[in-house]
Design an enzyme around this catalytic site. Structure first.
Site: not given
Length: 573
Positions: A51, A113-114, A163, A481
């Site tokens: 993502e 969940f999630q 949802k 760096m």
């Protein structure tokens, strides 16, 4: 009136906003939206492998076009994986709309969940966020999201959609607003004419002026106006890291990037200036160094679309709140109409001094202190082979600074990099986002062996969608760096900065179906790079071995003034 489900409204609203590509990764909370996406053809979805890459692709699209990019990620870990990309866009004022799935509304707060409170998690790094409470509101929310993301000081906007707001069996009237007005959000559309006139009077009286510009000129589409004003004034121009390309990099009046790794002449000119015209720049710490020692003899004119940025770090003598394009247009008009002209004798003397500074350093580097190829040589060759006309997307580190210093950008929106957040892993998905929208242009990812491994899984996405970007990996076998700072500040105690186990990048690229090249000698570089860019329809990964001990110079001395710099490992101003 047409009746659509909430999921269909999301996709239709994106289509009606003119969106062609969205970048994302599906999950349970988004499946209704993905089903609606499947049943149409106008909006094309790009399936990334992580993502974070979706947000970087959307971000880079926005940097290259000025229009908001769109990412689509699911709830919970999908949304939190996107946070780094959202923060990257926020720090650099990049317009982006990120649509996140959420658990069903009646489960919010139940540790479902999630489930993640994406509104709360993202709040510090977004311009605004929306949580959909009613499906009927989706068209207006999407319209508001784009309006907020793209207007005023741009930035990312999150739209969190439970949802059950996208249930395919629930239908509602769909109408996409033609325009939007928000009572509490009214960014300025023009600068204050009195302040602009005052500023021009000061500019025309200045004897040692410098025009200092940042990303606001790029995103504000003000490069043409900036160039015209600079030519009228015969004033030196310096850009921030984010502002490169806002003024032609090969023009005589361009004195290079300023700041921590800015050119000697740019930093010296800033320190000794008697007037600084700052446009679309925020005086961040990588420019100012020690603020108490910053440009001690200069009057400051500060132009910015965001009033909160003006005098935030450095006090402005003449603050001007307004869009860069409009303010510069008005300034050009005033200079043309004015009977007063720049003080020619003083400006000529100023240029003589700047040319002396340019002659002293001018981007020099040594090639006789090592038998290894220098990273500066690679960037100069890249500029030669691409004729200075490529879209250059970089990761973060030494390679980023070398690209900024040695690739001369003559056009805006061609330098795509993470400035404010400094996000390793940005370069490859950024190059993908640009190339998909500019398929006939050369698009390059300049990276290091550390940064490229942050999102190297996107080589799979490149295979799926046939995105023929070119990767130029400056491989010094270390986090360059970090190692440089350890050399300079920690007596070369290289704690965890060497990459002791690296893959064979040529074989890895080939495993994904791409072309891999290994270059170890400078005499082989031009032929190899020319061949790589001749393969127009192939992704090419060039693994280029460079001197592991090379440092980026100039480098400002911490907490000093702008004139306090290391010019090499042994030479300090």
């Amino acid at each position: 009136m047409e009746q659509l489900s909430g999921a269909q409204m999301v996709i239709r609203a994106l289509r009606d906003e003119g969106v062609k590509h969205i970048y994302g990764y599906p999950g349970g909370a988004l499946l209704h939206i993905y089903d609606a996406l499947f049943q149409q053809e106008e909006v094309q979805h790009v399936l990334v492998r992580h993502e974070q890459a979706a947000t970087h692709m959307a971000d880079a699209y926005a940097r290259a076009t000025g229009k908001a990019g769109v990412a689509l990620v699911t709830s919970g870990p999908g949304a939190t994986n996107a946070i780094t990309g959202i923060a990257t866009a926020y720090m650099d004022s990049i317009p982006m709309v990120v649509i996140t799935g959420q658990v069903m509304s009646f489960l919010i707060g139940e540790d479902a969940f999630q489930e993640t409170d994406m509104i709360g998690v993202s709040r510090p790094v977004v311009k605004h966020s929306f949580s959909v409470q009613n499906p009927e509101d989706i068209p207006s929310i999407i319209k508001k999201a784009f309006h907020i993301a793209e207007s005023g000081r741009p930035g990312p906007v999150v739209v969190d959609i439970p949802k059950d707001m996208t249930n395919p069996t629930d239908r509602f009237n769909y109408e996409y607003p033609k325009s939007i007005k928000l009572r509490s959000y009214n960014p300025v559309s023009r600068g204050h004419s009195g302040q602009i006139k005052k500023a021009i009077d000061m500019v025309l009286d200045a004897r040692r002026p410098v025009i200092y510009t940042g990303g606001g000129v790029i995103m504000g589409d003000a490069s043409t106006e900036l160039t015209e004003l600079a030519k009228l004034l015969n004033a030196p121009v310096t850009n921030t890291l984010m502002g490169l390309g806002g003024y032609p990099g090969t023009d005589r009046q361009f004195i290079g990037m300023l700041g921590m790794h800015g050119s000697y002449e740019a930093n010296m000119a800033m320190h000794h200036a008697d007037l600084i015209l700052a446009v679309g720049a925020r005086f961040d710490d990588r420019v100012t160094n020690g603020v108490d020692k910053f440009c001690p003899t200069a009057k400051i004119i500060h132009v910015d679309i965001d009033p909160a940025s003006i005098s935030k770090t450095i006090q402005a003598d003449v603050p001007i709140v307004g869009p860069a394009k409009h303010v510069l247009q008005e300034m050009v008009g005033l200079v043309k109409e004015s009977k007063k002209q720049p003080v020619k004798e003083a400006i000529d003397s100023w240029w003589q001094q700047i040319e002396e500074w340019r002659a002293r350093h001018g981007g020099r580097y040594r090639t006789d202190d090592s038998d290894k190829m220098k990273p500066q040589q690679v960037i100069e060759m890249l500029s030669k082979v691409t004729k200075g006309d490529a879209y250059v997307c970089s990761d973060v580190g030494q390679h980023q600074m070398f690209a900024a210093q040695y690739y001369k950008f003559n056009k805006p929106n061609r330098w795509i990099n993470s400035g404010g957040l400094g996000t390793m892993g940005f370069g490859l998905p950024a190059a993908m986002g640009v190339k998909m929208n500019f398929p006939d242009e050369e698009v390059v990812c300049v990276t290091g062996e550390g940064s490229i491994q942050m999102n190297i899984q996107e080589l799979s996405t490149i295979s799926q969608y046939d995105i023929p970007v070119k990767v130029i990996c400056l491989n010094n076998q270390s986090l360059g760096m970090v190692r440089q700072w350890q050399d300079m500040n920690y007596e070369s105690r290289h704690s965890q900065s060497y990459m002791e186990s690296l893959p064979d990048f040529v074989k890895l690229a080939e495993a994904y179906g791409h072309v891999g090249m290994k270059v170890e000698k400078y005499e082989d570089l031009e032929a190899a790079m020319t061949e790589a860019f001749s393969l127009k329809d192939r992704m090419v990964f060039m693994d280029i071995s460079v001197d592991p001990f090379e440092h980026v110079y100039p480098m400002q001395v911490p907490r000093g003034s702008m004139r306090d710099m290391w010019l090499s490992k042994t030479e300090r101003t």
